[in-house]
Design an enzyme around this catalytic site. Structure first.
Site, PDB file in Angstrom:
ATOM      1  N   ASP A 199       0.842  -1.207   0.000  1.00 26.05           N
ATOM      2  CA  ASP A 199       0.000   0.000   0.000  1.00 26.05           C
ATOM      3  C   ASP A 199       0.878   1.260   0.000  1.00 26.05           C
ATOM      4  O   ASP A 199       0.378   2.384  -0.067  1.00 26.05           O
ATOM      5  CB  ASP A 199      -1.013  -0.008   1.153  1.00 26.05           C
ATOM      6  CG  ASP A 199      -0.359   0.018   2.515  1.00 26.05           C
ATOM      7  OD1 ASP A 199       0.886  -0.037   2.590  1.00 26.05           O
ATOM      8  OD2 ASP A 199      -1.095   0.098   3.528  1.00 26.05           O
ATOM      9  N   SER A 200       2.205   1.057   0.028  1.00 28.89           N
ATOM     10  CA  SER A 200       3.142   2.160  -0.212  1.00 28.89           C
ATOM     11  C   SER A 200       2.896   2.746  -1.608  1.00 28.89           C
ATOM     12  O   SER A 200       3.393   3.826  -1.934  1.00 28.89           O
ATOM     13  CB  SER A 200       4.595   1.674  -0.092  1.00 28.89           C
ATOM     14  OG  SER A 200       4.779   0.485  -0.824  1.00 28.89           O
TER      15      SER A 200
ATOM     16  N   ASP B 251      -1.043  -6.394  -0.490  1.00 26.68           N
ATOM     17  CA  ASP B 251      -1.178  -5.720   0.799  1.00 26.68           C
ATOM     18  C   ASP B 251      -2.644  -5.323   0.963  1.00 26.68           C
ATOM     19  O   ASP B 251      -3.205  -4.652   0.093  1.00 26.68           O
ATOM     20  CB  ASP B 251      -0.321  -4.437   0.754  1.00 26.68           C
ATOM     21  CG  ASP B 251       0.303  -4.114   2.080  1.00 26.68           C
ATOM     22  OD1 ASP B 251       0.095  -4.865   3.041  1.00 26.68           O
ATOM     23  OD2 ASP B 251       1.038  -3.104   2.135  1.00 26.68           O
TER      24      ASP B 251
ATOM     25  N   LYS C 186      -1.149  -9.582   2.826  1.00 23.73           N
ATOM     26  CA  LYS C 186      -0.403  -9.115   4.003  1.00 23.73           C
ATOM     27  C   LYS C 186      -1.299  -8.168   4.805  1.00 23.73           C
ATOM     28  O   LYS C 186      -2.022  -7.358   4.221  1.00 23.73           O
ATOM     29  CB  LYS C 186       0.877  -8.381   3.578  1.00 23.73           C
ATOM     30  CG  LYS C 186       1.631  -7.788   4.772  1.00 23.73           C
ATOM     31  CD  LYS C 186       3.004  -7.283   4.390  1.00 23.73           C
ATOM     32  CE  LYS C 186       3.024  -5.884   3.848  1.00 23.73           C
ATOM     33  NZ  LYS C 186       2.488  -4.844   4.740  1.00 23.73           N
TER      34      LYS C 186
ATOM     35  N   GLU D 177      -1.308  -5.532   8.295  1.00 23.51           N
ATOM     36  CA  GLU D 177      -0.562  -4.871   9.372  1.00 23.51           C
ATOM     37  C   GLU D 177      -1.218  -5.166  10.714  1.00 23.51           C
ATOM     38  O   GLU D 177      -2.452  -5.293  10.803  1.00 23.51           O
ATOM     39  CB  GLU D 177      -0.539  -3.351   9.136  1.00 23.51           C
ATOM     40  CG  GLU D 177       0.325  -2.965   7.971  1.00 23.51           C
ATOM     41  CD  GLU D 177       0.443  -1.451   7.796  1.00 23.51           C
ATOM     42  OE1 GLU D 177       0.072  -0.684   8.700  1.00 23.51           O
ATOM     43  OE2 GLU D 177       0.913  -1.047   6.720  1.00 23.51           O
TER      44      GLU D 177
ATOM     45  N   GLU E  35       9.072  -4.306  10.600  1.00 30.22           N
ATOM     46  CA  GLU E  35       9.462  -2.988  10.071  1.00 30.22           C
ATOM     47  C   GLU E  35       9.974  -2.097  11.202  1.00 30.22           C
ATOM     48  O   GLU E  35       9.301  -1.894  12.221  1.00 30.22           O
ATOM     49  CB  GLU E  35       8.267  -2.323   9.359  1.00 30.22           C
ATOM     50  CG  GLU E  35       8.628  -0.946   8.804  1.00 30.22           C
ATOM     51  CD  GLU E  35       7.641  -0.382   7.800  1.00 30.22           C
ATOM     52  OE1 GLU E  35       6.710  -1.085   7.384  1.00 30.22           O
ATOM     53  OE2 GLU E  35       7.831   0.794   7.419  1.00 30.22           O
TER      54      GLU E  35
END
Ligand code: KIV
Length: 274
Positions: free
Chosen positions: A41-42, A80, A110, A112, A179
């Site tokens: 999602d970057s 993501d 993925k 978070e 991270e």
């Protein structure tokens, strides 16, 4: 690459992962033999020019994951899950995760870490979808973790990260991104769990490493975190090429004969003489 192959690499060799957001770059990453490709999602920051990863949703992530998927032949493709696609009702999370698998061809998603992360992770895995966890600095909930800074710097916070990793492994995650975590804590986590840890700003003791491709290629220049190594300065190369094009057009050096199409003289004469 499949999930089992990734898991089996732990302790044998380091695992490689890069992000990609479009077809041409994904093709290069896949051909280079990178183990996993993450459509992160970057995307929000490095491709779409937004100031937060919370500003991309399912439509953008599905769109870019489909583009990347068309290029991927060997790497494991991971999508993501964007903000609010899994922090919602658990049934909704499973539906959203399924969309990535069914509509884009991704092999895993993925997520978070957030407060209900374990319940959601479990539900998605029970639906047969492989999940990669993500702990430490979690940009989608950056306000809750005190900003963009290294996580787990005191014993209590480090203990909390270790516990999160253990719980994610218990729920069935196949791998976990760490991270911005001190290298020794990342090493400890990597020793404590049997699934591979993939570090970004988490030091050399992780089982693998991931970078945002736009950072390591020098394509995204708005800011560069300390953990990024720039392997090439593509923005400088691209700027030079654009400058060369501009000058050559203005100076009438481009297009030259090599880049133009001709017509037989006798044919040209017929129109010209009329
Ligand atoms: O969105 C992303 O690119 C990520 C990586 C930093 C792991 O989550």
């Amino acid at each position: 690459m499949n999930i089992n192959e990734i898991k089996n690499l732990k302790g044998k060799r380091k695992i490689t992962m890069l992000t990609a957001y479009d077809y041409p770059v994904a093709e290069l990453v896949d051909k280079a033999g990178i183990d996993m490709i993450l459509v992160g999602d970057s995307l929000a920051n490095v491709v779409l020019g937004l100031d937060s990863t919370t500003k991309v949703g399912m439509p953008e992530m599905l769109h870019h994951t489909k583009a990347v998927s068309r290029a991927v032949k060997n790497s494991l493709l991971i999508a993501d899950m964007p903000y609010n696609s899994y922090q919602v009702h658990p049934e909704e999370c499973v539906k959203n995760a399924q969309r990535f698998i069914n509509e884009t061809g991704a092999g895993a998603v993925k997520l978070e870490w957030f407060e209900n992360c374990l319940e959601v992770t479990e539900k998605i895995i029970q639906a047969g979808i492989p999940v990669m966890g993500h702990i430490g600095l979690t940009p989608q909930t950056v306000d809750k973790i005190g900003g963009f800074k290294v996580q787990g710097k005191d014993a209590e916070a480090a203990q909390c990260l270790i516990q999160q990793a253990i719980e994610l492994e218990k729920r069935g995650c196949f791998s976990i991104v760490l991270e911005c975590v001190p290298d020794k804590i990342a090493g400890l986590i990597s020793k404590k769990i049997r699934i591979p840890t993939i570090g970004i700003g988490a030091g050399v003791h992780c089982d693998g490493q991931v970078l945002v491709i736009s950072d390591m290629l020098g394509l995204f220049t708005r800011y560069t975190p300390k953990f990024v190594k720039k392997y090439v300065d593509l923005s400088a190369l691209i700027s030079k090429a654009i400058e060369d094009f501009k000058n050559e057009v203005i100076q009438e050096k481009f297009p030259d004969e090599q880049h133009s199409f001709g017509i037989k003289e006798e044919e040209f004469k017929k129109i010209h003489d009329n």
